[in-house]
Design an enzyme around this catalytic site. Structure first.
Site, mmCIF file in Angstrom:
data_model
loop_
_atom_site.group_PDB
_atom_site.id
_atom_site.type_symbol
_atom_site.label_atom_id
_atom_site.label_comp_id
_atom_site.label_asym_id
_atom_site.label_seq_id
_atom_site.Cartn_x
_atom_site.Cartn_y
_atom_site.Cartn_z
ATOM 1 N N SER A 20 36.561 106.350 27.306
ATOM 2 C CA SER A 20 36.271 105.449 28.423
ATOM 3 C C SER A 20 37.499 105.107 29.240
ATOM 4 C CB SER A 20 35.667 104.139 27.889
ATOM 5 O OG SER A 20 34.505 104.382 27.142
ATOM 6 N N HIS A 44 30.955 97.748 26.261
ATOM 7 C CA HIS A 44 30.815 98.391 24.953
ATOM 8 C C HIS A 44 30.883 97.385 23.807
ATOM 9 C CE1 HIS A 44 30.544 102.510 26.274
ATOM 10 N NE2 HIS A 44 31.592 102.353 27.058
#
Length: 543
Positions: free
Chosen positions: A359, A476
């Site tokens: 990410s 997340h």
């Protein structure tokens, strides 16, 4: 190239970058400007009057169009004739789409204020409710008390409570409910909310904020996971759907058809959530790479050619998740999408044991540069010695560099960059044009330690309202992931360097801990991370 590939390529190339206006080249703009400047000012009073009349007519037509849309909106809310309601809703949605931005804004403000709930009625009902005598049947001896008088009093409570529930619903709920059941209406509601959010970004208007909150709540209900279809997107899907994947990919742009085919081919998966009311258009989609190990750079994911045999993969790596509807901002469809994809992949490929992400860290460089700039200024203003800081120094000043990092940067700065301290030197390096620091082995070596360490601090300690400051980290973490590893020079694209300093982070979803981690983050703001990252961050314990 097959017909499908040609169709995707042509439609993607033909789509203008901004549908509201055509962009002219600088040369064309210069030529047009010169042509205008070279024209003599020969306009007669008659011509001026004609132009003024033309502008006035255009303004009148625009106002007339606005009033027609306003009337159609009112009819869509107030009309009870179901046989003509569909045509009225069509008229309103088409009319709204034809309005310019300013008139859309006017209409939304009108909707928020004139079709809100009736507060005078609410106040009167509350007054009536508070004036009721509480029946003994609501007290401690409720089970033993069931007299006729109590039943009558309870009936009055129920009646006013029912009326209150009805009165607390704003009038514009009728419009939202009717559009939701109308063909194309759900898609239109996402456009409507995107316009509301655009207006709120410019001006925080209380009535419009309430309108947005109500519509967001409705969309969250209508787009619940039970109403969504999980679809694996493949090269065999229609060209119109694949075109949307190319257009909406927000993290790592798809460069060409070969790139698209690779992302949908062997060793790769792409899943999207579709809704029956918006056919052929994923609301959100996620791209997955099947790998032997958790990737440390986006290059090895995008350019892994040929990919490993799928039977050898042990890791499912989520490397891109993109929402296609700006009007669904704040509605966490990604949480449910990730969990369903994990369940599906685990069922189809039991040999996959690790579920992780690669990410970006979109807010890191903005935070780091701001931190370096502010601390450098404080150091200069207070004339703080970098070798010894006494108690009289500013309470807001801190040297965010370790002594060895400070020394390495000051030694390297001689003849290369100016700065009175390591933070100022580092700031100047990172602000260099064209990211020159990334092509020097010596600079990369000196910057690696402080950048990774400060990134760990940013991810684990910098918070806003008790939650992670970084938007991707917050996403997340609230889904139940843990922060596993920070990867150096993992994304050397211009966007990756500008936003994340070339860093990327692996978040890991441990199936047995997802719910526990999500709950601890939600309730306490606790961020679960690997031991390696915790060692990078100095935790100051207060006595």
């Amino acid at each position: 190239m097959n017909k499908k590939g040609l169709a995707i390529l042509m439609r993607t190339r033909m789509r203008p970058s901004d549908s509201t206006k055509l962009t002219l080249s600088p040369l064309t703009n210069q030529v047009n400007q010169m042509a205008q400047n070279s024209q003599p000012n020969r306009s007669s009073p008659r011509v001026s009057q004609f132009q003024g009349s033309k502008n006035l007519n255009a303004s009148s037509n625009t106002e007339r169009e606005f009033e027609l849309v306003r009337e159609s909106m009112h009819s869509a809310i107030s009309m009870n004739k179901t046989e003509v309601l569909d045509s009225v809703l069509n008229e309103f949605s088409e009319g709204y789409s034809s309005l310019d931005y300013e008139n859309r804004r006017r209409l939304l403000l009108l909707l928020a204020k004139e079709y809100d709930l009736n507060r005078a009625q609410v106040r009167e009902l509350i007054k009536q409710y508070l004036g009721l005598e509480v029946p003994s049947g609501l007290g401690e001896n409720a089970e033993s008390s069931s007299g006729v008088e109590d039943e009558a009093l309870l009936s009055a409570f129920y009646r006013i409570e029912r009326n209150l529930r009805h009165a607390l619903k704003p009038v514009y709920e009728v419009l939202f409910e009717r559009l939701n059941t109308h063909p194309g209406g759900l898609k239109f509601l996402t456009v409507l909310r995107a316009d509301i959010l655009s207006t709120l970004a410019e001006e925080n208007i209380a009535s419009l904020r309430a309108l947005d909150s109500y519509l967001k709540e409705k969309l969250s209900t209508w787009l619940s996971p039970a109403a969504l279809e999980l679809h694996q997107i493949t090269w065999d899907d229609p060209a119109s759907l694949l075109e949307k994947i190319v257009a909406y990919e927000a993290v790592h742009p798809i460069s060409n058809l070969i790139d698209l085919k690779r992302r949908l081919g062997v060793g790769r998966r792409c899943f999207g959530y579709l809704h029956p009311a918006i056919p052929g258009e994923p609301l959100i989609f996620i791209e997955v790479a099947l790998l032997k190990d958790v990737a440390q750079s986006i290059q090895e994911v995008l350019w892994d050619d040929p990919p490993i045999p799928e039977c050898e993969a042990t890791c499912a790596l989520f490397y891109s998740i993109s929402s296609t509807q700006p009007g669904l901002s704040g509605i966490n469809l990604g949480k449910f999408l990730i969990k369903r994809v994990i369940t599906l992949v685990k069922r189809e490929m039991p040999h996959i044991s690790t579920f992780a992400t690669l990410s970006p860290i979109p807010g890191f460089m903005q935070w780091l540069l701001s931190k370096l700039a502010s601390q450098s200024k404080l150091a200069e203003a207070e004339d703080v010695s970098q070798s010894s800081v006494d108690s009289s120094g500013s309470a807001f000043w801190e040297n965010i560099l370790e002594p060895e990092e400070e020394k390495a940067l000051m030694d390297l700065s001689e003849g290369v960059a100016t700065g009175k301290n390591g933070m100022e030197v580092m700031l100047n390096f990172l602000n260099s044009t064209n990211y020159e620091w990334t092509i020097s082995a010596e600079l990369l070596s000196a910057l690696r330690s402080p950048i990774i360490r400060l990134c760990a601090r940013y991810l684990l300690q910098e918070k806003k309202r008790g939650k992670a400051l970084d938007s991707v980290a917050n996403f997340h973490l609230q889904n139940g992931a843990m922060v596993e590893r920070i990867n150096w020079m993992a994304d050397r694209s211009e966007k990756g360097l500008r936003q994340s300093g070339g860093l990327m982070v692996n978040y890991v979803y441990r199936l047995e801990n997802i719910e526990e981690y999500a709950q601890s983050y939600f309730s306490k703001g606790h961020i679960n991370a690997s031991a390696d990252l915790h060692r990078l961050v100095k935790v100051i314990c207060c006595a």
